[in-house]
Motif scaffolding. Structure first.
Motif, PDB file in Angstrom:
ATOM      1  N   SER A  60       0.830  -1.202   0.000  1.00 26.12           N
ATOM      2  CA  SER A  60       0.000   0.000   0.000  1.00 26.12           C
ATOM      3  C   SER A  60       0.868   1.257   0.000  1.00 26.12           C
ATOM      4  N   HIS A 169      -8.908   3.336  -0.296  1.00 32.41           N
ATOM      5  CA  HIS A 169      -8.356   2.315  -1.189  1.00 32.41           C
ATOM      6  C   HIS A 169      -8.321   0.970  -0.472  1.00 32.41           C
ATOM      7  N   HIS A 171      -6.608  -2.047  -0.532  1.00 31.21           N
ATOM      8  CA  HIS A 171      -5.464  -2.812  -1.026  1.00 31.21           C
ATOM      9  C   HIS A 171      -5.538  -4.263  -0.559  1.00 31.21           C
ATOM     10  N   ILE A 239      -8.907  -3.082  -5.888  1.00 35.39           N
ATOM     11  CA  ILE A 239      -7.825  -3.347  -6.836  1.00 35.39           C
ATOM     12  C   ILE A 239      -8.176  -4.460  -7.813  1.00 35.39           C
ATOM     13  N   HIS A 240      -9.307  -5.124  -7.586  1.00 33.84           N
ATOM     14  CA  HIS A 240      -9.767  -6.173  -8.501  1.00 33.84           C
ATOM     15  C   HIS A 240     -11.275  -6.344  -8.304  1.00 33.84           C
ATOM     16  N   ARG A 261      -7.943  -1.089 -11.070  1.00 35.19           N
ATOM     17  CA  ARG A 261      -6.894  -2.119 -11.039  1.00 35.19           C
ATOM     18  C   ARG A 261      -5.531  -1.506 -10.764  1.00 35.19           C
ATOM     19  N   ASN A 262      -4.721  -2.249 -10.032  1.00 39.52           N
ATOM     20  CA  ASN A 262      -3.380  -1.779  -9.692  1.00 39.52           C
ATOM     21  C   ASN A 262      -2.538  -1.546 -10.942  1.00 39.52           C
ATOM     22  N   PHE A 356      -4.862  -9.285  -5.818  1.00 38.24           N
ATOM     23  CA  PHE A 356      -4.355  -8.844  -7.123  1.00 38.24           C
ATOM     24  C   PHE A 356      -3.192  -9.700  -7.572  1.00 38.24           C
ATOM     25  N   TRP A 433      -3.323   4.126 -14.722  1.00 38.83           N
ATOM     26  CA  TRP A 433      -3.816   4.070 -13.341  1.00 38.83           C
ATOM     27  C   TRP A 433      -4.077   5.482 -12.819  1.00 38.83           C
TER      28      TRP A 433
END
Length: 450
Positions: A60, A169, A171, A239-240, A261-262, A356, A433
């Motif tokens: 993160s 976020h 993560h 992230i997904h 997405r990351n 992810f 991103w």
């Protein structure tokens, strides 16, 4: 009305040179998000990044710092609120204002202090509340990345007045699950329970002990109170898309969940010719939950070389027991690239769900096919694109079968697999991103103004 703003000032303020004017963003429409044209979206006056650490310690923090770099490259003013000392010369170098709490993670505290401050950190709450009261503007965006190691759930009560402009976020699964991964570590099983249900609370799933689990339950209850979904929080950035159901199971409304997405970049500028190589590559913590022992056992069964990039509590013992395995320790990107250049496949044998899997995305973008467990959120993409193989976690015989299949694949088929991996769109590029995050900010400001 009485002034309720905190009077204490436990922070270090490092005022930077005023940033340049904001530059326009490129039009970008992520697959899982629907926004107006980027030109029509308002842009933030300032973005406030909130993260436990101001240095690249953990995924993160790496992503939070990357986002700061990308925002500053676009001329966006940034303030970084850090739980630690904020000592990162690069932030000041690129014109970032730093607000630092000056504390250490829970593992660096005394036991009683860690138990108390992990649930409620008054200093963190006061610091963030004071910052909001003194500096907020209608165009300020707040972006929370990590909070569990220093800040605690307390920061969400401080952000409540600006909930409509606060993005959180995800993560990992700490927003939902007490142990952060929906994993019953005590029994080695993936967990499908509803967080803080009676079934959840009475199940010993923690890595350490059941009392530790109960402490995690108390922290989760505090989080659910202070990050209450009755408030108009701007959104939770996943992230997904595979994180949607587990987060909804914890009570987060679907309309608040947004997939971003990351970012990932290939290890090399050219495709790694996997068809010419013979070994398996592991990149990550050398610990039981990452499944490195499963990989070593399976690779030995099919006589495949293994290279392990990373450190952890198992490294010394495994290196002594398996002299045939190459252990190279932690490596920078150039070091990982050197190891990847000799690999035929990357294996991510994690025994718990991976939301992810950055190392898998980076390997695919470099031309390396991957083998992952069925708990990985990348399973659907791998199967749809024929980019690698999957197997049940902890099943070393099944992993050995996957390795054997990769080892025996004819050169032409292996080259085609490598080329598909290289061309696959598994992750966003860093600029893409940043486009997605800026689009989320713009939508947030438009909704807040409305």
């Amino acid at each position: 009305m009485a002034d309720t703003r905190p009077k204490a000032s436990p922070t270090r303020w490092a005022r930077a040179v005023p940033p340049a004017r904001l530059s326009p963003i490129n039009q970008f429409k992520p697959k899982s998000m629907s926004y107006p044209a980027a030109q029509a979206l308002p842009q933030p006056d300032r973005v406030v990044i909130i993260n436990d650490s101001a240095t690249a310690q953990g995924g993160s923090a790496v992503l939070a710092l990357l986002l700061v770099e990308l925002l500053r490259a676009r001329g966006v003013p940034v303030t970084f609120i850090a739980g630690d000392t904020g000592d990162n010369p690069r932030l000041a170098e690129i014109g970032v204002d730093i607000v630092a709490l000056g504390e250490v993670p829970l593992l660096g505290r005394g036991k009683l202090e860690a138990l108390r401050k992990g649930i409620d950190n008054p200093a963190a709450r006061e610091m963030v509340a004071r910052f909001v009261a003194e500096t907020d503007t209608p165009g300020t965006i707040y972006h929370v990345h990590s909070w569990a190691q220093i800040f605690s759930p307390s920061i969400f009560s401080a952000l409540a007045p600006v909930a409509a402009r606060t993005v959180v976020h995800a993560h990992d699964m700490f927003l939902a699950c007490p142990n952060g991964v929906y994993m019953d570590f005590h029994h080695g099983l993936h967990c499908t329970r509803r967080p803080l249900s009676a079934d959840c609370i009475t199940t010993h799933c923690d890595k350490r002990s059941y009392p530790q689990k109960l402490w995690r339950v108390a922290r989760q209850a505090a989080l659910f109170r202070q990050f209450g979904q009755a408030l108009p929080w701007a959104g939770i950035a996943m992230i997904h898309p595979g994180m949607t159901e587990p987060l909804q199971r914890a009570g987060y409304p679907a309309e608040r969940l947004v997939t971003v997405r990351n970012p990932a970049s290939p290890y090399t500028d050219h495709r790694i010719p996997a068809e010419e190589n013979a070994g398996a590559l592991f990149v990550g913590r050398v610990e039981p939950d990452k499944g490195v022992e499963d990989l070593i056992e399976a690779a030995r069964a099919v006589d495949m070389p293994v290279s392990v990039v990373g450190e952890g509590p198992l490294r010394e013992r495994l290196a002594a027991q398996h002299p045939e395995v190459t252990f190279v320790g932690w490596q920078d990107r150039a070091g990982i690239a050197r190891q990847a250049a000799h690999a035929r496949v990357l294996v991510m044998p994690s025994r718990f769900p991976e939301p992810f899997g950055l190392v898998a995305a980076e390997a695919l973008m470099s031309g390396l096919p991957v083998i992952v467990t069925e708990l990985s959120f990348l399973v659907d993409e791998l199967r749809a694109g024929d980019l690698g193989l999957t197997y049940p976690p902890r099943d070393t015989a099944a992993l050995a079968a996957c390795l054997r299949q990769i080892k025996n694949k004819p050169v032409a088929e292996m080259r085609a697999l490598s080329e598909r991996a290289r061309a696959a769109e598994i992750a966003l590029k860093p600029d893409g991103w940043a486009d997605a995050v800026m689009a989320l900010y713009g939508k947030t400001l438009a909704a807040s103004a409305a």
